[in-house]
Design a protein around this motif. Structure first.
Motif, PDB file in Angstrom:
ATOM      1  N   TYR A  71      -1.065  15.060  19.925  1.00 41.94           N
ATOM      2  CA  TYR A  71      -0.952  13.770  20.034  1.00 41.94           C
ATOM      3  C   TYR A  71      -2.038  13.413  19.106  1.00 41.94           C
ATOM      4  O   TYR A  71      -1.767  12.307  18.282  1.00 41.94           O
ATOM      5  CB  TYR A  71      -0.582  13.066  21.204  1.00 41.94           C
ATOM      6  N   LEU A  72      -3.053  13.704  19.143  1.00 43.46           N
ATOM      7  CA  LEU A  72      -4.273  13.249  18.279  1.00 43.46           C
ATOM      8  C   LEU A  72      -4.018  13.622  17.083  1.00 43.46           C
ATOM      9  O   LEU A  72      -4.395  12.827  16.043  1.00 43.46           O
ATOM     10  CB  LEU A  72      -5.415  13.906  18.719  1.00 43.46           C
ATOM     11  N   THR A  73      -3.482  14.771  16.676  1.00 40.68           N
ATOM     12  CA  THR A  73      -3.097  15.227  15.588  1.00 40.68           C
ATOM     13  C   THR A  73      -1.921  14.369  14.938  1.00 40.68           C
ATOM     14  O   THR A  73      -1.966  14.093  13.817  1.00 40.68           O
ATOM     15  CB  THR A  73      -2.629  16.683  15.331  1.00 40.68           C
ATOM     16  N   VAL A  74      -1.102  13.692  15.515  1.00 43.67           N
ATOM     17  CA  VAL A  74      -0.020  12.770  15.049  1.00 43.67           C
ATOM     18  C   VAL A  74      -0.851  11.529  14.604  1.00 43.67           C
ATOM     19  O   VAL A  74      -0.299  10.891  13.606  1.00 43.67           O
ATOM     20  CB  VAL A  74       1.031  12.635  16.143  1.00 43.67           C
ATOM     21  N   VAL A  75      -1.732  11.199  15.377  1.00 42.12           N
ATOM     22  CA  VAL A  75      -2.431   9.911  14.839  1.00 42.12           C
ATOM     23  C   VAL A  75      -3.192  10.247  13.672  1.00 42.12           C
ATOM     24  O   VAL A  75      -3.066   9.218  12.774  1.00 42.12           O
ATOM     25  CB  VAL A  75      -3.392   9.319  15.957  1.00 42.12           C
ATOM     26  N   ILE A  76      -3.872  11.168  13.466  1.00 45.79           N
ATOM     27  CA  ILE A  76      -4.407  11.596  12.267  1.00 45.79           C
ATOM     28  C   ILE A  76      -3.381  11.452  10.918  1.00 45.79           C
ATOM     29  O   ILE A  76      -3.583  11.386  10.120  1.00 45.79           O
ATOM     30  CB  ILE A  76      -5.105  12.740  12.331  1.00 45.79           C
ATOM     31  N   LEU A  77      -2.219  12.160  11.429  1.00 46.44           N
ATOM     32  CA  LEU A  77      -0.857  12.231  10.413  1.00 46.44           C
ATOM     33  C   LEU A  77      -0.823  10.835   9.829  1.00 46.44           C
ATOM     34  O   LEU A  77      -0.410  10.545   8.543  1.00 46.44           O
ATOM     35  CB  LEU A  77       0.285  12.971  10.773  1.00 46.44           C
TER      36      LEU A  77
ATOM     37  N   ASN B 106       2.807  23.860  28.081  1.00 41.35           N
ATOM     38  CA  ASN B 106       3.958  22.965  27.657  1.00 41.35           C
ATOM     39  C   ASN B 106       3.315  21.755  26.932  1.00 41.35           C
ATOM     40  O   ASN B 106       2.473  21.036  27.483  1.00 41.35           O
ATOM     41  CB  ASN B 106       4.718  22.858  28.827  1.00 41.35           C
ATOM     42  N   GLY B 107       4.253  21.259  25.972  1.00 43.38           N
ATOM     43  CA  GLY B 107       3.823  19.937  25.200  1.00 43.38           C
ATOM     44  C   GLY B 107       3.599  20.330  23.719  1.00 43.38           C
ATOM     45  O   GLY B 107       4.002  21.230  23.088  1.00 43.38           O
ATOM     46  N   LEU B 108       3.024  19.355  22.974  1.00 39.24           N
ATOM     47  CA  LEU B 108       2.658  19.313  21.639  1.00 39.24           C
ATOM     48  C   LEU B 108       1.305  19.693  21.544  1.00 39.24           C
ATOM     49  O   LEU B 108       0.231  18.859  21.971  1.00 39.24           O
ATOM     50  CB  LEU B 108       3.088  17.779  21.127  1.00 39.24           C
ATOM     51  N   PHE B 109       1.161  20.718  20.369  1.00 35.79           N
ATOM     52  CA  PHE B 109      -0.246  20.941  20.131  1.00 35.79           C
ATOM     53  C   PHE B 109      -0.396  21.352  18.829  1.00 35.79           C
ATOM     54  O   PHE B 109       0.461  21.246  17.885  1.00 35.79           O
ATOM     55  CB  PHE B 109      -0.623  22.304  20.928  1.00 35.79           C
ATOM     56  N   TRP B 110      -1.761  21.231  18.163  1.00 29.05           N
ATOM     57  CA  TRP B 110      -2.113  21.866  16.847  1.00 29.05           C
ATOM     58  C   TRP B 110      -2.970  23.093  17.065  1.00 29.05           C
ATOM     59  O   TRP B 110      -3.873  23.238  17.571  1.00 29.05           O
ATOM     60  CB  TRP B 110      -2.927  20.855  16.441  1.00 29.05           C
ATOM     61  N   ILE B 111      -2.703  23.997  16.321  1.00 27.90           N
ATOM     62  CA  ILE B 111      -3.288  25.215  16.104  1.00 27.90           C
ATOM     63  C   ILE B 111      -3.706  25.404  14.433  1.00 27.90           C
ATOM     64  O   ILE B 111      -3.235  24.581  13.667  1.00 27.90           O
ATOM     65  CB  ILE B 111      -2.523  26.512  16.285  1.00 27.90           C
ATOM     66  N   ASN B 112      -4.231  26.454  14.272  1.00 26.18           N
ATOM     67  CA  ASN B 112      -4.732  26.794  12.846  1.00 26.18           C
ATOM     68  C   ASN B 112      -3.434  27.209  12.099  1.00 26.18           C
ATOM     69  O   ASN B 112      -2.676  27.805  12.367  1.00 26.18           O
ATOM     70  CB  ASN B 112      -5.538  28.253  13.173  1.00 26.18           C
ATOM     71  N   PRO B 113      -3.193  26.461  10.966  1.00 26.78           N
ATOM     72  CA  PRO B 113      -1.865  26.276  10.026  1.00 26.78           C
ATOM     73  C   PRO B 113      -1.775  27.610   9.755  1.00 26.78           C
ATOM     74  O   PRO B 113      -0.733  28.119   9.115  1.00 26.78           O
ATOM     75  CB  PRO B 113      -2.104  25.358   9.102  1.00 26.78           C
ATOM     76  N   LEU B 114      -2.651  28.616   9.405  1.00 31.19           N
ATOM     77  CA  LEU B 114      -2.559  29.767   9.145  1.00 31.19           C
ATOM     78  C   LEU B 114      -2.035  30.853  10.041  1.00 31.19           C
ATOM     79  O   LEU B 114      -1.606  32.075   9.823  1.00 31.19           O
ATOM     80  CB  LEU B 114      -3.857  30.501   8.490  1.00 31.19           C
ATOM     81  N   TYR B 115      -1.896  30.486  11.213  1.00 35.06           N
ATOM     82  CA  TYR B 115      -1.382  31.344  12.217  1.00 35.06           C
ATOM     83  C   TYR B 115       0.175  31.630  12.249  1.00 35.06           C
ATOM     84  O   TYR B 115       0.745  30.558  11.735  1.00 35.06           O
ATOM     85  CB  TYR B 115      -1.556  30.732  13.679  1.00 35.06           C
ATOM     86  N   SER B 116       0.484  32.958  12.244  1.00 37.48           N
ATOM     87  CA  SER B 116       2.009  33.180  12.369  1.00 37.48           C
ATOM     88  C   SER B 116       2.413  32.954  13.860  1.00 37.48           C
ATOM     89  O   SER B 116       1.488  33.478  14.829  1.00 37.48           O
ATOM     90  CB  SER B 116       2.149  34.603  11.984  1.00 37.48           C
ATOM     91  N   ARG B 117       3.569  32.328  14.223  1.00 39.94           N
ATOM     92  CA  ARG B 117       3.881  32.095  15.568  1.00 39.94           C
ATOM     93  C   ARG B 117       5.031  32.710  15.976  1.00 39.94           C
ATOM     94  O   ARG B 117       6.076  32.765  14.843  1.00 39.94           O
ATOM     95  CB  ARG B 117       4.046  30.541  15.621  1.00 39.94           C
ATOM     96  N   PHE B 118       5.447  33.327  17.081  1.00 38.80           N
ATOM     97  CA  PHE B 118       6.537  34.005  17.395  1.00 38.80           C
ATOM     98  C   PHE B 118       6.725  33.522  19.015  1.00 38.80           C
ATOM     99  O   PHE B 118       5.783  33.442  19.882  1.00 38.80           O
ATOM    100  CB  PHE B 118       6.449  35.297  17.575  1.00 38.80           C
ATOM    101  N   THR B 119       7.967  33.006  19.156  1.00 38.77           N
ATOM    102  CA  THR B 119       8.162  32.306  20.328  1.00 38.77           C
ATOM    103  C   THR B 119       9.086  33.308  21.528  1.00 38.77           C
ATOM    104  O   THR B 119       9.864  34.225  20.837  1.00 38.77           O
ATOM    105  CB  THR B 119       9.474  31.289  20.073  1.00 38.77           C
ATOM    106  N   TYR B 120       8.543  33.382  22.559  1.00 33.66           N
ATOM    107  CA  TYR B 120       9.326  34.125  23.684  1.00 33.66           C
ATOM    108  C   TYR B 120       9.574  33.188  24.882  1.00 33.66           C
ATOM    109  O   TYR B 120       8.706  32.554  25.274  1.00 33.66           O
ATOM    110  CB  TYR B 120       8.472  35.319  23.941  1.00 33.66           C
ATOM    111  N   SER B 121      10.858  33.515  25.276  1.00 33.57           N
ATOM    112  CA  SER B 121      11.367  32.797  26.671  1.00 33.57           C
ATOM    113  C   SER B 121      10.539  33.451  27.851  1.00 33.57           C
ATOM    114  O   SER B 121      10.338  34.749  28.162  1.00 33.57           O
ATOM    115  CB  SER B 121      12.653  32.934  26.706  1.00 33.57           C
ATOM    116  N   LEU B 122      10.090  32.658  28.624  1.00 28.66           N
ATOM    117  CA  LEU B 122       9.510  33.251  30.037  1.00 28.66           C
ATOM    118  C   LEU B 122      10.412  33.071  31.209  1.00 28.66           C
ATOM    119  O   LEU B 122      10.037  33.030  32.255  1.00 28.66           O
ATOM    120  CB  LEU B 122       8.345  32.487  30.346  1.00 28.66           C
ATOM    121  N   ARG B 123      11.785  32.667  31.055  1.00 28.27           N
ATOM    122  CA  ARG B 123      12.776  32.415  31.899  1.00 28.27           C
ATOM    123  C   ARG B 123      13.074  33.519  32.476  1.00 28.27           C
ATOM    124  O   ARG B 123      13.161  34.682  31.862  1.00 28.27           O
ATOM    125  CB  ARG B 123      13.820  31.476  31.284  1.00 28.27           C
ATOM    126  N   ALA B 124      13.684  33.600  33.794  1.00 29.35           N
ATOM    127  CA  ALA B 124      14.422  34.644  34.398  1.00 29.35           C
ATOM    128  C   ALA B 124      15.778  34.726  33.834  1.00 29.35           C
ATOM    129  O   ALA B 124      16.304  33.878  33.521  1.00 29.35           O
ATOM    130  CB  ALA B 124      14.317  34.392  35.978  1.00 29.35           C
TER     131      ALA B 124
END
Length: 284
Positions: free
Chosen positions: A13-19, A76-94
């Motif tokens: 959310y702080l990043t959104v303000v900077i945006l 959980n939520g909205l975050f900011w990470i290093n833009p050079l990071y590659s991201r892969f999503t995995y579900s933790l649901r049963a």
């Protein structure tokens, strides 16, 4: 590194303000035609926008930097990470997995059909991402393998092995516990947690099902006959003793044998007995 590492990303959310501020300053730079300000604000906007991620409940992001594992985000939520990071999503649901009905041999070599239901979820995102190639296919193959091993460890029932303490068709809790332990050991390498596993379908294979059913029916008939004979003997013994104690009639050995025979026929016969009434003397 062979284990999962959690990272704490920056507040999104702080990043959104900077945006928003960068967009306003960019617009101001365009009005002033200030090239330097436009370039700086444009870079800030791209970096902030590129690094924003959203992590939904019961999901995670695996982060890589030029092929190197940097950590996993499970918050959980909205975050900011290093833009050079590659991201892969995995579900933790049963999730549920029901295996296909497979034909295997039980401990006694009898062909049976069996399938299982597995409830699982991702526990270690590092192992899921990097220890196995395709974790869904890995779960399927390992489940089939565990089912084959389980079926070969126990007899189907007590008919083939009367000394068996655990059988597939009767001791469900013990069998399911053994299956769950076997699957947990096999899937641990992939970072999968086994929540529950149980047998969903169990039956003899079609080629022997009819024979096994006849064997079970025969065993049930024998057991029922044994119980009927046991009860009939007790009733005959009681009847003879009561007649003797009350001096109603005295039997010699031949007549006693005849009465016992008649009573056993009446009590143990399958069909209804039709008595023949003797209207003469006892010797007729």
């Amino acid at each position: 590194m062979k284990e999962e590492k959690s990272v704490n990303p920056f507040n999104g959310y702080l990043t959104v303000v900077i945006l928003i501020l960068s967009v306003l300053v960019l617009a101001y730079g365009i009005i002033l035609q200030n090239v330097g300000l436009i370039i700086v604000c444009g870079l800030v906007f791209v970096i902030c926008a590129k690094g924003l991620i959203i992590v939904s409940p019961n999901s995670s992001k695996v982060l890589l930097l030029f092929g190197k594992y940097r950590g996993s985000v499970k918050q959980n939520g909205l975050f900011w990470i290093n833009p050079l990071y590659s991201r892969f999503t995995y579900s933790l649901r049963a999730r549920n997995f029901e295996s296909e009905k497979i034909k295997v041999n039980d401990k006694m070599g009898n062909p049976i059909l069996i399938s299982v239901i597995l409830v699982w979820r991702v526990k270690d995102t590092f192992k899921v991402a990097f220890e196995v190639d395709n974790y869904s296919a890995f779960i399927k193959i390992q489940t089939d393998s565990a089912v084959r091993k389980l079926a070969g460890s126990f007899p189907y029932d007590h008919f083939e092995d009367e000394t068996a303490t655990v059988t597939l068709s009767t001791n469900f809790d013990d069998v399911n516990r053994a299956l769950e332990q076997e699957l947990a050991e096999r899937l641990e390498i992939a970072g999968i947690e086994v929540i529950e596993s149980r047998i969903a379908y169990l039956a003899y294979a079609p080629e022997i099902a009819h024979s096994m059913l006849r064997r079970q029916q025969a065993s049930a008939v024998v057991a029922a006959r044994h119980k009927i004979v046991e009860g009939a003997v007790g009733m005959v013994e009681s009847a003879l003793k009561m007649l003797s104690d009350k001096d109603i009639i005295t039997f010699d050995e031949d007549r006693k044998a005849t009465m016992v025979s008649n009573l056993m026929v009446v009590l143990c016969g399958d069909s209804e007995t039709k008595p023949v009434i003797n209207t003469g003397t006892l010797n007729q």
